[in-house]
Enzyme design. Structure first.
Site, PDB file in Angstrom:
ATOM      1  N   ARG A  67       0.834  -1.198   0.000  1.00  0.00           N
ATOM      2  CA  ARG A  67       0.000   0.000   0.000  1.00  0.00           C
ATOM      3  C   ARG A  67       0.868   1.247   0.000  1.00  0.00           C
ATOM      4  O   ARG A  67       1.937   1.269   0.603  1.00  0.00           O
ATOM      5  CB  ARG A  67      -0.918   0.025   1.227  1.00  0.00           C
ATOM      6  N   TYR A 195      -1.874  -3.477  -6.564  1.00  0.00           N
ATOM      7  CA  TYR A 195      -1.663  -4.137  -5.272  1.00  0.00           C
ATOM      8  C   TYR A 195      -2.931  -4.151  -4.399  1.00  0.00           C
ATOM      9  O   TYR A 195      -3.637  -3.135  -4.312  1.00  0.00           O
ATOM     10  CB  TYR A 195      -0.511  -3.461  -4.497  1.00  0.00           C
ATOM     11  N   LYS A 204      -9.715  -2.078   1.879  1.00  0.00           N
ATOM     12  CA  LYS A 204      -9.451  -0.928   2.729  1.00  0.00           C
ATOM     13  C   LYS A 204     -10.265   0.306   2.297  1.00  0.00           C
ATOM     14  O   LYS A 204     -10.719   1.083   3.127  1.00  0.00           O
ATOM     15  CB  LYS A 204      -7.953  -0.613   2.750  1.00  0.00           C
ATOM     16  N   HIS A 224     -10.408  -2.048  11.877  1.00  0.00           N
ATOM     17  CA  HIS A 224      -9.335  -2.903  11.339  1.00  0.00           C
ATOM     18  C   HIS A 224      -9.073  -4.015  12.355  1.00  0.00           C
ATOM     19  O   HIS A 224      -8.062  -4.012  13.051  1.00  0.00           O
ATOM     20  CB  HIS A 224      -8.088  -2.028  11.134  1.00  0.00           C
ATOM     21  N   SER A 246      -1.102  -3.432  10.252  1.00  0.00           N
ATOM     22  CA  SER A 246      -0.848  -4.372   9.165  1.00  0.00           C
ATOM     23  C   SER A 246       0.394  -5.215   9.436  1.00  0.00           C
ATOM     24  O   SER A 246       1.400  -4.700   9.928  1.00  0.00           O
ATOM     25  CB  SER A 246      -0.646  -3.593   7.870  1.00  0.00           C
ATOM     26  N   CYS A 248       1.039  -7.556  11.602  1.00  0.00           N
ATOM     27  CA  CYS A 248       1.414  -7.810  13.001  1.00  0.00           C
ATOM     28  C   CYS A 248       0.787  -9.106  13.514  1.00  0.00           C
ATOM     29  O   CYS A 248       0.762  -9.347  14.717  1.00  0.00           O
ATOM     30  CB  CYS A 248       0.994  -6.655  13.902  1.00  0.00           C
ATOM     31  N   ASP A 273      -9.261  -9.450   9.258  1.00  0.00           N
ATOM     32  CA  ASP A 273      -8.755  -8.105   8.960  1.00  0.00           C
ATOM     33  C   ASP A 273      -9.734  -6.978   9.288  1.00  0.00           C
ATOM     34  O   ASP A 273      -9.310  -5.915   9.699  1.00  0.00           O
ATOM     35  CB  ASP A 273      -8.379  -8.032   7.466  1.00  0.00           C
ATOM     36  N   ARG A 364       1.978 -12.309  -0.591  1.00  0.00           N
ATOM     37  CA  ARG A 364       0.682 -12.634   0.030  1.00  0.00           C
ATOM     38  C   ARG A 364       0.052 -13.888  -0.562  1.00  0.00           C
ATOM     39  O   ARG A 364       0.308 -14.242  -1.700  1.00  0.00           O
ATOM     40  CB  ARG A 364      -0.289 -11.465  -0.224  1.00  0.00           C
TER      41      ARG A 364
HETATM   42  C1  SPV Z   1      -3.038  -4.381   5.415  1.00  0.00           C
HETATM   43  O1  SPV Z   1      -2.039  -3.859   4.903  1.00  0.00           O
HETATM   44  O2  SPV Z   1      -3.510  -4.010   6.507  1.00  0.00           O
HETATM   45  C2  SPV Z   1      -3.701  -5.494   4.725  1.00  0.00           C
HETATM   46  C3  SPV Z   1      -3.303  -5.786   3.356  1.00  0.00           C
HETATM   47  O3  SPV Z   1      -4.596  -6.094   5.271  1.00  0.00           O
HETATM   48  S1  SPV Z   1      -3.974  -4.645   2.260  1.00  0.00           S
HETATM   49  O4  SPV Z   1      -5.130  -5.224   1.620  1.00  0.00           O
HETATM   50  O5  SPV Z   1      -2.975  -4.331   1.270  1.00  0.00           O
HETATM   51  O6  SPV Z   1      -4.371  -3.441   2.963  1.00  0.00           O
HETATM   52 MN    MN Z   2      -5.159  -5.068   7.171  1.00  0.00          MN
END
Ligand code: SPV
Ligand code: MN
Length: 494
Positions: A67, A195, A204, A224, A246, A248, A273, A364
């Protein structure tokens, strides 16, 4: 008469000018065609049909692996509404800049229309979104991560009650990458990245940034957080939601095999998530998982850290930016002690340690939730599950204690609002730098963080049986540099 969705799709096509438009129905036949398309494009490869049936390995552009918070914007009419923690551009200016990038961006390509439901198909808490994209990888991923296709069109009907999201790969240049959220319109525009969190707009962008805005307006919560159920020997299941930044360990925690399994304790997975929560008629906060798949960090995942996901990813999964063995199986650092010989690294080069890790650190897997052996019988329950506890935590080598409980809701809000964590590979930028990350929502809160804290405090007054609130830190190290949490070195969360 065309429906609001048809009108939006037509207006989008007038800007992006694709060669053709394909409405996705979510069928098996469509999935096969999308996979064939991906393989023709040359960056996606079928994996070993015997050991990983119906699995593919995808290599993204090497500059497009995480991200990008620097180019993620909250476009509210008033800057104040985005607050000090979000990047902001005025909506009209964002539309002008991005409109120029979207202009003809799908020329010669297929525009896919991807209708999806976030949450159980029959739940009143669920919402419909529609993503228009020129990326077949996004379509294949959205099919796993959301209830996609006919089921969503059936729920939507001719209503205008959906969140539109426009996505194009553009030229994939980091200089022309922008992710914008038009909060008042509930509209998402994203260009220049394929991505996950930048491109799967249901994740997100909608389920957190847009949904957090809706949740404040409507008196619910979009967080989250993973959701799990802990079963005790008597068979009682206690549901909890936990927020960690993210990478963790949310995915590993919600799929954990209890060390006390022999004594009858068992962890059930509901989500890894995101949690959408509202007060139920029983006075408890009820959580649903808006997603239907897991997009988890691969490196460090193995039989010890997450045996459930290791079993789950053996079919119908997408692996992104991991290495491929000579047997056409996926591999990443920490998967096995022996490093297989004759591997191709995440960029498709013959692997050599001098080129860095075989798998990209933020590589991933994307796997359907139902494939997890630990999936809860209630994961698709339209009423959600009643939450008894919130757990907040981060990566803190020093200072933060292993575990403590907040005295009450207000104190818990303070604890969560002041939490911090060392940065990870899930975002572009330096790794290992401590930063404040309130409720693990710093990159995902779609409005002013001060208003968000107020919303939390207001919610506390509306929940007759509020969850207890805890803070944990299993990343704490002692003076000897070793983890203090028992067994942490072997169960290191990825
Ligand atoms: C995060 O980065 O918190 C994720 C992966 O869960 S993403 O979908 O890239 O945000
Ligand atoms: Mn996440």
């Amino acid at each position: 008469m065309s429906t609001p969705l048809e009108q939006w799709v037509e207006s989008t096509a007038r800007i992006t000018r694709p060669a053709q438009i394909q409405w996705c129905d979510g069928s098996e036949g469509e999935a096969t065609r999308i996979e064939d398309q991906l393989i023709r494009e040359g960056r996606t490869f079928p994996l070993n049909d015997k050991t990983y049936p119906n699995c593919i390995l995808h290599r993204s552009d090497p500059s497009d692996v995480a991200r990008t918070e620097k180019v993620t914007y909250i476009c509210t009419r008033n800057r104040e509404d985005a607050g000090p923690t979000n990047n902001w551009i005025a909506p009209a200016e964002a539309k002008q800049t991005m409109g120029a990038l979207f202009d003809g961006s799908m020329k010669g390509r297929t525009m896919y229309v991807v209708p999806y439901i976030l949450g159980p198909a029959a739940s009143p808490q669920s919402r419909v979104g529609v993503e228009v994209t020129d990326s077949a990888y996004v379509v294949a991923s959205m099919r796993i991560m959301s209830r996609m296709g006919k089921v969503a069109l059936d729920r939507l009907g001719s209503s205008s009650d959906f969140v539109p999201g426009l996505h194009s790969l553009g030229d994939l240049s980091p200089e022309r990458r922008l992710i914008a959220h038009f909060q008042e319109e509930k509209l998402i525009w994203s260009i220049g990245s394929g991505y996950g969190g930048n491109a799967l707009l249901g994740k997100k962008c909608f389920a957190l940034r847009i949904a957090s805005w809706m949740a404040r307006e409507q008196g619910w919560m979009a967080e989250h957080m993973l959701i799990l159920g802990l079963e005790s020997p008597s068979g009682k299941v206690t549901y909890m939601a936990a927020a960690f930044p993210s990478a963790c360990g949310k995915t590993n925690l919600c799929m954990m095999v209890s060390a006390l399994e022999n004594e009858g304790y068992r962890v059930w997975t509901i989500g890894d998530d995101i949690a959408w929560m509202q007060v139920g008629s029983d006075g408890y906060l009820h959580a649903i998982n808006p997603e239907s798949g897991f997009f988890g960090v691969a490196p460090g995942t193995n039989e010890k850290t997450n045996s459930n996901v290791m079993a789950a990813v053996r079919k119908n999964s997408i692996f992104t930016n991991v290495a491929m063995t000579a047997q056409r199986e996926p591999w990443w650092e920490g998967m096995s002690e022996n490093v297989p010989s004759g591997m191709l690294d995440w960029q498709g080069r013959a692997w050599s340690p001098s080129n860095g890790p075989a798998a990209q650190p933020n590589s991933r897997y994307t796997v359907p939730a139902v494939q997890a052996p630990s999936i809860s019988p209630r994961w698709d329950d339209p009423a959600g599950v009643p939450i008894s506890a919130f757990i907040f935590g981060g990566r803190r080598a020093r200072l933060a204690p292993l575990v403590y409980e907040a005295m009450n809701w207000q104190h818990g809000v303070y604890v969560a609002a002041t939490m911090a964590s060392e940065t990870t590979a899930a975002i572009t930028g330096a790794v290992g730098v401590p930063r404040r990350d309130p409720m693990a929502m710093l990159p995902f809160c779609g409005y002013n963080m001060g208003d968000y804290f107020r919303h939390w405090l207001e919610m506390g007054k509306k929940i007759p049986h509020p969850p207890k609130i805890f803070h944990v830190n299993w990343f704490r190290k002692g003076a000897d540099g070793k983890f203090l949490w028992p067994d942490m070195a072997t169960t290191l969360a990825s």
